[in-house]
Design an enzyme around this catalytic site. Structure first.
Site, short mmCIF file in Angstrom:
data_model
loop_
_atom_site.label_atom_id
_atom_site.label_comp_id
_atom_site.label_asym_id
_atom_site.label_seq_id
_atom_site.Cartn_x
_atom_site.Cartn_y
_atom_site.Cartn_z
N THR A 182 15.61 3.30 3.97
CA THR A 182 14.55 4.23 4.30
C THR A 182 13.28 3.39 4.23
OG1 THR A 182 15.74 6.07 3.25
CG2 THR A 182 13.39 6.35 3.53
N ARG B 127 23.73 16.47 8.79
CA ARG B 127 23.46 16.15 7.40
C ARG B 127 21.97 15.97 7.19
NH1 ARG B 127 21.37 11.04 4.89
NH2 ARG B 127 22.00 11.14 2.72
N VAL B 128 21.42 16.52 6.10
CA VAL B 128 20.00 16.42 5.78
C VAL B 128 19.83 15.57 4.53
CG1 VAL B 128 17.92 17.67 5.12
CG2 VAL B 128 19.48 18.65 6.83
N SER B 129 18.99 14.56 4.61
CA SER B 129 18.74 13.70 3.46
C SER B 129 17.50 14.17 2.73
CB SER B 129 18.58 12.25 3.91
OG SER B 129 17.33 12.08 4.54
N ASP B 130 16.99 13.32 1.87
CA ASP B 130 15.81 13.68 1.09
C ASP B 130 14.50 13.39 1.79
OD1 ASP B 130 14.62 10.79 -0.32
OD2 ASP B 130 16.59 10.79 0.62
N THR C 169 13.66 6.20 -1.80
CA THR C 169 14.73 5.66 -0.97
C THR C 169 16.00 5.64 -1.81
OG1 THR C 169 15.44 3.81 0.42
CG2 THR C 169 14.24 3.25 -1.60
N GLY C 170 17.14 5.51 -1.15
CA GLY C 170 18.41 5.50 -1.87
C GLY C 170 19.38 6.49 -1.26
N GLY D 202 20.33 10.02 -0.44
CA GLY D 202 19.57 11.25 -0.30
C GLY D 202 20.08 12.39 -1.16
#
Length: 299
Positions: free
Chosen positions: A174, A202-205, A223-224, A226
């Site tokens: 990210t 899919r939804v990340s952070d 980052t990382g 999600g």
């Protein structure tokens, strides 16, 4: 060292001038441990981008600067955001990005938008709309209606990685930026191309307050993984703790410690209103650069 939590409603620190600060990240990567050429390329790119961002900050707001700087990161094929983003399991690239202005407390973002060059700029455009977070087809239609032309962010390298189905550890990526301007205003922006090979939808952070959050006291970009960052409400939790009187260092470390029960994978960059600048990760290692009158880059 002890600290006291604030009591009641706190107001941001007052000052006539503030030391301008900027920090960026380019996500996690493991190839740097074995590929010195890639490591050097990312160090060079981050140094150049943080220098350009800091120069831009001299006569622009923190809000304008994080958009400008994250767009530069999106344009670099070295990072998993914008051009060079990971390809999902159905062969398509979907981008997510968000932006928060610590002065106005407005959050805006796009989730899983396709065929645009700079999703952070689409998120910026949404700041002036009532509906500030759009996803999928709606986000793409909004982008087209507002002058964002068709753009294919795929690169030959990402196509090769997709076909070879590289391991998850190489796909953690990210980009983000947090800035403090000369008027004491903070802003944070985050952009991602996803984790690669994920289920469509899919939804990340990155386009949520868990991965990107800012107010008048602190700004955080994450980052990382999600799912881990959302489970820990990382960015919003750190900013809330700083708002309540906890120093940025303690707020960050306490929040990341709370990820340990499920071995949460996260990294953060942050700046507080008093000028503290900090970066941390739970696993080796996040790539970053900062400008605090002098440039520092990950080693």
């Amino acid at each position: 060292m002890k600290f006291k939590a604030g009591i009641g409603v706190r107001t941001a620190p007052l000052a006539t001038t503030y030391p301008m600060k900027l920090i960026i990240h380019g996500g996690f990567f493991s190839e740097s441990q074995t590929n010195q050429e890639v490591k050097k390329a990312k160090q060079t790119a981050l140094k150049e981008i943080v220098e350009l961002g800091y120069k831009y900050l001299q006569d622009h707001t923190a809000f304008e600067t994080v958009v400008y700087t994250v767009a530069l990161l999106e344009d670099s094929e070295l990072f998993n955001a914008g051009t060079g983003s990971q390809i999902q399991s159905d062969g398509k690239i979907r981008l997510s990005a968000s932006l928060m202005d610590g002065k106005t407390l407005r959050f805006s973002g796009v989730i899983n938008v396709e065929d645009v060059k700079n999703p952070i700029c689409v998120a910026e455009k949404l700041q002036d709309y009532e509906d500030k977070v759009l996803s999928g087809k709606g986000a793409q239609e909004f982008a087209r209606e507002n002058g964002f032309d068709y753009y294919n962010p795929e690169t030959p390298q990402r196509r090769m990685e997709y076909e070879q189905k590289l391991s998850d550890s190489i796909r953690l990526g990210t980009v983000g930026c947090v800035a403090l301007d000369g008027d004491g205003n903070l802003a944070a922006a985050t952009s991602t191309g996803g984790k690669g090979f994920e289920i469509p939808g899919r939804v990340s952070d990155s386009a949520t307050a868990a991965g990107n959050y800012c107010n008048g006291f602190a700004g955080i970009s994450c980052t990382g993984v999600g799912e881990d960052i959302v489970s820990g409400a990382v960015a919003a939790k750190i900013v809330t703790r700083v708002t309540d009187g906890m120093p940025l260092f303690f707020a960050t470390e306490k929040t990341l410690d709370e990820l340990k029960p499920f071995d949460g994978f996260a990294g953060i960059i942050g700046i507080s209103a008093n000028g503290d600048i900090y970066h941390a990760d739970t696993h080796p290692y996040m790539v970053w650069a900062l400008h605090d009158t002098q440039i520092q880059v990950f080693e």
